[in-house]
Design a protein around this motif. Structure first.
Motif, short mmCIF file in Angstrom:
data_model
loop_
_atom_site.label_atom_id
_atom_site.label_comp_id
_atom_site.label_asym_id
_atom_site.label_seq_id
_atom_site.Cartn_x
_atom_site.Cartn_y
_atom_site.Cartn_z
N GLY A 167 36.69 46.84 42.82
CA GLY A 167 37.22 47.95 42.04
C GLY A 167 38.21 47.45 41.00
N THR A 168 38.47 48.28 40.01
CA THR A 168 39.44 47.93 38.99
C THR A 168 40.78 48.59 39.31
N ILE A 169 41.85 47.91 38.90
CA ILE A 169 43.21 48.44 39.03
C ILE A 169 43.92 48.16 37.72
N ILE A 170 44.30 49.20 37.01
CA ILE A 170 44.82 49.15 35.64
C ILE A 170 44.00 48.23 34.76
N GLY A 171 42.70 48.20 34.98
CA GLY A 171 41.78 47.42 34.17
C GLY A 171 41.39 46.08 34.75
N THR A 172 42.15 45.56 35.72
CA THR A 172 41.83 44.25 36.31
C THR A 172 40.73 44.39 37.34
N GLY A 173 39.93 43.33 37.52
CA GLY A 173 38.85 43.33 38.49
C GLY A 173 39.31 42.74 39.82
N ASN A 174 39.00 43.44 40.90
CA ASN A 174 39.46 43.02 42.22
C ASN A 174 38.32 43.13 43.22
N ALA A 175 38.08 42.04 43.96
CA ALA A 175 37.05 42.02 44.99
C ALA A 175 37.66 41.61 46.32
N VAL A 176 37.23 42.27 47.39
CA VAL A 176 37.59 41.89 48.76
C VAL A 176 36.36 41.24 49.36
N VAL A 177 36.48 39.95 49.74
CA VAL A 177 35.32 39.16 50.17
C VAL A 177 35.69 38.37 51.42
N GLU A 178 34.75 38.26 52.34
CA GLU A 178 34.94 37.43 53.54
C GLU A 178 34.00 36.23 53.49
N LEU B 69 44.12 33.90 53.55
CA LEU B 69 44.08 34.95 52.53
C LEU B 69 44.36 34.34 51.16
N ALA B 70 43.40 34.49 50.25
CA ALA B 70 43.58 34.06 48.85
C ALA B 70 43.95 35.30 48.06
N SER B 71 45.20 35.39 47.62
CA SER B 71 45.72 36.62 47.01
C SER B 71 45.44 36.64 45.51
N ASN B 72 44.16 36.66 45.16
CA ASN B 72 43.74 36.62 43.75
C ASN B 72 43.03 37.90 43.34
N SER B 73 43.33 38.40 42.14
CA SER B 73 42.38 39.26 41.46
C SER B 73 41.35 38.36 40.78
N LEU B 74 40.34 38.94 40.18
CA LEU B 74 39.36 38.20 39.38
C LEU B 74 39.75 38.31 37.92
N GLU C 238 36.66 30.46 32.10
CA GLU C 238 36.37 30.27 30.68
C GLU C 238 35.92 31.59 30.03
N ALA C 239 35.22 32.43 30.80
CA ALA C 239 34.64 33.64 30.23
C ALA C 239 35.57 34.84 30.27
N SER C 240 36.65 34.78 31.05
CA SER C 240 37.52 35.94 31.21
C SER C 240 38.97 35.49 31.29
N GLU C 241 39.87 36.46 31.25
CA GLU C 241 41.29 36.18 31.50
C GLU C 241 41.46 36.29 33.01
N ALA C 242 41.28 35.17 33.71
CA ALA C 242 41.08 35.21 35.16
C ALA C 242 42.33 34.78 35.93
N GLU C 243 42.63 35.50 36.99
CA GLU C 243 43.74 35.09 37.86
C GLU C 243 43.33 33.98 38.82
N THR C 244 42.03 33.73 38.95
CA THR C 244 41.59 32.61 39.78
C THR C 244 42.09 31.27 39.24
N LYS C 245 42.61 31.26 38.02
CA LYS C 245 43.19 30.05 37.45
C LYS C 245 44.37 29.54 38.27
N SER C 246 45.03 30.43 39.00
CA SER C 246 46.17 30.02 39.83
C SER C 246 45.73 29.23 41.05
N GLY C 247 44.44 29.22 41.36
CA GLY C 247 43.92 28.30 42.38
C GLY C 247 43.75 28.85 43.77
N SER C 248 44.13 30.11 44.02
CA SER C 248 44.09 30.61 45.39
C SER C 248 42.68 30.61 45.97
#
Length: 323
Positions: A303-314, A214-219, A272-282
């Motif tokens: 879906g968005t949560i308080i404005g953040t982008g979130n994807a569930v992917v397998e 499980l990679a616990s990242n928002s986008l 580079e294009a967004s303020e991304a949580e993927t920067k944490s490396g998960s």
């Protein structure tokens, strides 16, 4: 005519009508059996109203929660021995830490949204695998520490991904910290996540585990700084801005249409294009642990949560197929 009405002798009939022996079931394959991008916003647990969480809600964020319903079903079908999670809010400034506490218990409180998330956790750690990961990380040249303090307080990103993927908490867990000293400031150190993913895979294979990652990242991760009177008011839920949303869609188009190796460049471009949580490396850790499979990702929900982008992917390993 004699051939048409020929009767088979009783003994011969018995021999020819013997049922074929049942096939011997194959032993389940050890190793990583699936990986999920599993975002952790506390709002999802709040909306789920589990007994472990004190605050109560009227629902909300259904599309993402329905996506997690499908994740739960798929994990049940996979029958893993362990869930391994990398979470961006267990922040360690020096090195990669692994939770080796056999039975973490306590209350996890989200510091920004304590009104939504006060979660009583109690789960089992796969200590043998956790210790094997510590050894493997060190062998691969990573600064590593084992967390063995019995009173460890588990962060909400770890709890969020694990609860949403398996609210029964009946599968042992291993959790890994995010070494945010380099990752918070730049994407240059994402290459180290390749090493961490490889070392994770080695430990899992050595111990013969069937593991789901499980990679616990928002986008995109710009979020609003004011909360509505009713937090689950979906009339007030939308992307922070169009630039953040478009960056997420560009990344997800790569996820759904190209092999995972294309994400080696798409993830840094997204950062580079967004303020991304993927920067944490998960997410990079997850794909590296799967050895960058030559497959597309299965996007179960966005879906968005308080404005953040979130994807569930397998993602499944090479050679695996979803039935």
């Amino acid at each position: 005519m004699s051939r048409v009405f020929h009767l088979t002798p009783p003994g011969e009939r018995a021999r020819t009508e013997q049922p074929a022996p049942a096939p011997v079931p194959e032993e389940p394959r050890a190793g990583i059996v699936a990986g999920y991008l599993a975002p952790h916003p506390p709002h999802l647990i709040y909306a789920d109203n589990p007994p472990q969480n004190e605050p109560r809600s009227t629902g909300g964020w259904e599309v993402l929660r329905w996506a997690y319903d499908e994740v739960r079903r798929r994990i049940r079908d996979l029958k893993p021995d362990v869930l391994v999670v990398h979470a961006p809010h267990w922040i360690t400034m020096v090195g990669h830490h692994v939770n080796c506490v056999p039975n973490p218990r306590g209350v996890s409180v989200e510091p920004i949204f304590p009104n939504l998330f006060r979660y009583h956790f109690d789960f089992r750690t796969d200590v043998e695998l956790a210790e094997a990961m510590v050894s493997s990380f060190e062998e691969h040249g990573l600064v590593t520490r084992a967390m063995r303090e019995p009173g460890v307080r588990v962060d909400y990103a770890t709890i969020g991904a694990l609860h949403m993927a398996n609210p029964r908490w009946d599968i042992p867990v291993v959790s890994i910290s995010a070494n945010n000293n380099p990752y918070f400031y730049a994407d240059a150190e994402l290459e180290q996540m390749d090493v961490l993913g490889t070392a994770t895979r080695v430990a899992i294979e050595r111990t013969g585990r069937r593991a789901v990652l499980l990679a616990s990242n928002s986008l995109s991760h710009l979020h609003f700084d004011r909360e509505t009177e009713l937090p689950e008011d979906m009339g007030r839920e939308y992307a922070y801005n169009n630039d953040q949303y478009r960056a997420d869609m560009k990344l997800l188009e790569v996820v759904r249409s190209r092999p995972s190796s294309a994400l080696r460049t798409a993830i840094p471009e997204h950062i580079e294009a967004s303020e991304a949580e993927t920067k944490s490396g998960s997410l990079s850790w997850l794909l590296s642990a799967l050895d960058w499979p030559d497959t597309t990702g299965d996007i179960l929900g966005y879906g968005t949560i308080i404005g953040t982008g979130n994807a569930v992917v397998e993602w499944l390993p090479d050679g695996s197929r979803r039935g």
